[in-house]
Design an enzyme around this catalytic site. Structure first.
Site, PDB file in Angstrom:
ATOM      1  N   CYS A 135       0.840  -1.201   0.000  1.00 11.48           N
ATOM      2  CA  CYS A 135       0.000   0.000   0.000  1.00 11.48           C
ATOM      3  C   CYS A 135       0.875   1.252   0.000  1.00 11.48           C
ATOM      4  CB  CYS A 135      -0.922  -0.003   1.220  1.00 11.48           C
ATOM      5  SG  CYS A 135      -1.899   1.493   1.361  1.00 11.48           S
ATOM      6  N   CYS A 138      -0.409   4.126   2.106  1.00  9.03           N
ATOM      7  CA  CYS A 138      -0.207   3.989   3.548  1.00  9.03           C
ATOM      8  C   CYS A 138       1.255   4.246   3.926  1.00  9.03           C
ATOM      9  CB  CYS A 138      -0.557   2.579   4.024  1.00  9.03           C
ATOM     10  SG  CYS A 138      -2.053   1.902   3.334  1.00  9.03           S
ATOM     11  N   ASP A 139       2.189   3.741   3.131  1.00 12.74           N
ATOM     12  CA  ASP A 139       3.592   3.689   3.566  1.00 12.74           C
ATOM     13  C   ASP A 139       4.539   4.572   2.756  1.00 12.74           C
ATOM     14  OD1 ASP A 139       2.783   1.757   5.406  1.00 12.74           O
ATOM     15  OD2 ASP A 139       3.069   0.136   3.975  1.00 12.74           O
TER      16      ASP A 139
END
Ligand code: NAP
Length: 309
Positions: A135, A138-139
């Protein structure tokens, strides 16, 4: 076993599940939506949704899903957090097993969606969360001013490469063919971005690193078989998704990839059980089609309940 008998239990709180919940609660059917983690599904990991009608200029995925939830709350949709591990058929009544608790319902709509596929190469699990991610939204921000790569050639890989280029010093797109599958608009943006470099006809076969995380990967050219080392700090994987229907394999008809088979009105092989969204076998997986499925499943479930009354 709780005594409550619901009209409809919805399993999964992404766009399909929330739309189904909106329709059934608005129709005054006693509905419970069960979500394993956070509401919103895969859209929660999307920075900008540009192709959901009604939002010119796009809308952030989490904001869109917040609006879906608020809309459901307006009609009193009941929700609970829990993992569904089984479904039992007793004819007019179904039992949904949530964390060892039996929930009784007259109809069930499955909207469990899909999850990212893994590369299935050595050390992938060891480095997940320490340089390997599924992701970028997300990261991605953890990888400022360092080189990263994304594996895959679809819309997800293309969108995530563009997102990663906001942080990383270099973004490689590692793809097993010599052209992307992503839509032309995304491809134009990719090829116009100087930080993004495609590496064609290649796959990742090994991940290297140590206690501080990933340092490099081995690439294999699929035509020549030649290997080379590519230095990077982050490896993002966007090679498609797998349906989350394993827990239903013994009771519903699935296709060989594990997607739930339905008719065009979202009926599964079990009467009174419907499937909607990405977990269902269908041609196009988009928020718009998940929403359409959710509405159809809700209306057809309502008709099914009417037929039993
Ligand atoms: P996808 O379209 O299935 O693309 C997966 C990509 O990964 C393909 O390029 C595939 O290569 C490659 N791949 C698959 N298995 C691999 C492996 N083992 N090793 C290396 N590469 C592998 O998946 P997606 O990009 O996640 O998209 C899923 C669905 O969501 C699609 O319908 C997409 O249109 C939709 N989506 C839409 C949007 C949007 O509209 N904005 C955004 C994201 C996703 P090949 O090309 O060789 O098969």
């Amino acid at each position: 076993m709780t005594d409550t008998l619901y009209d409809v239990v919805i399993i999964g709180g992404g766009p399909a599940g929330l739309t189904a919940g909106l329709y059934t609660s608005r129709a005054k059917l006693k509905t419970l939506l069960v979500e394993r983690m956070i509401m919103g599904g895969q859209v929660m990991t999307t920075t900008k949704v540009e192709n959901y009608p009604g939002f010119p200029g796009g809308i952030d995925g989490p904001e869109l899903m917040m609006r879906f939830q608020e809309h459901c709350q307006e009609f009193g949709l009941e929700t609970m957090t829990g993992e569904v591990t089984g479904l039992r058929d007793h004819g007019a009544e179904k039992n949904v097993i949530v964390d060892n608790q039996n929930i009784r319902s007259r109809a069930v709509i499955i909207t469990t969606g899909a999850e990212p596929k893994k590369l299935n190469i050595p050390r992938e699990a060891e480095f997940t969360g320490r340089g390997v991610s599924y992701c970028a939204t997300c990261d991605g921000a953890f990888f400022r001013d360092v080189p990263v790569a994304i594996v895959g050639g679809g819309d997800t890989a293309a969108e995530e490469a563009l997102f990663l280029a906001k942080f990383a010093s270099k973004v490689y797109i590692i793809h097993r063919r010599n052209e992307l599958r992503a839509t032309k608009l995304l491809q134009e943006r990719i090829f116009a971005n100087e930080l993004i470099e495609p590496i064609w006809e290649s796959v990742v076969t090994e991940i290297h690193g140590g206690s501080s995380g990933v340092t490099a990967v081995t690439l294999e050219n699929v035509l020549t078989g030649d290997n080379r080392l590519l230095d990077l700090a982050g490896l993002f994987v966007a090679i498609g998704v797998s349906p989350k229907a394993h827990f239903l394999a013994d009771i519903l008809q699935l296709d060989p990839e594990g997607y739930i088979l339905t008719d065009s009105e979202c009926r599964t092989s079990m009467p009174g059980v419907f499937a909607a969204g990405d977990v269902r076998k269908k041609i196009l997986k988009q928020i718009a089609t998940a929403v359409g499925d959710g509405a159809v499943a809700a209306i057809v479930a309502e008709k099914h309940l009417d037929d039993f009354d």
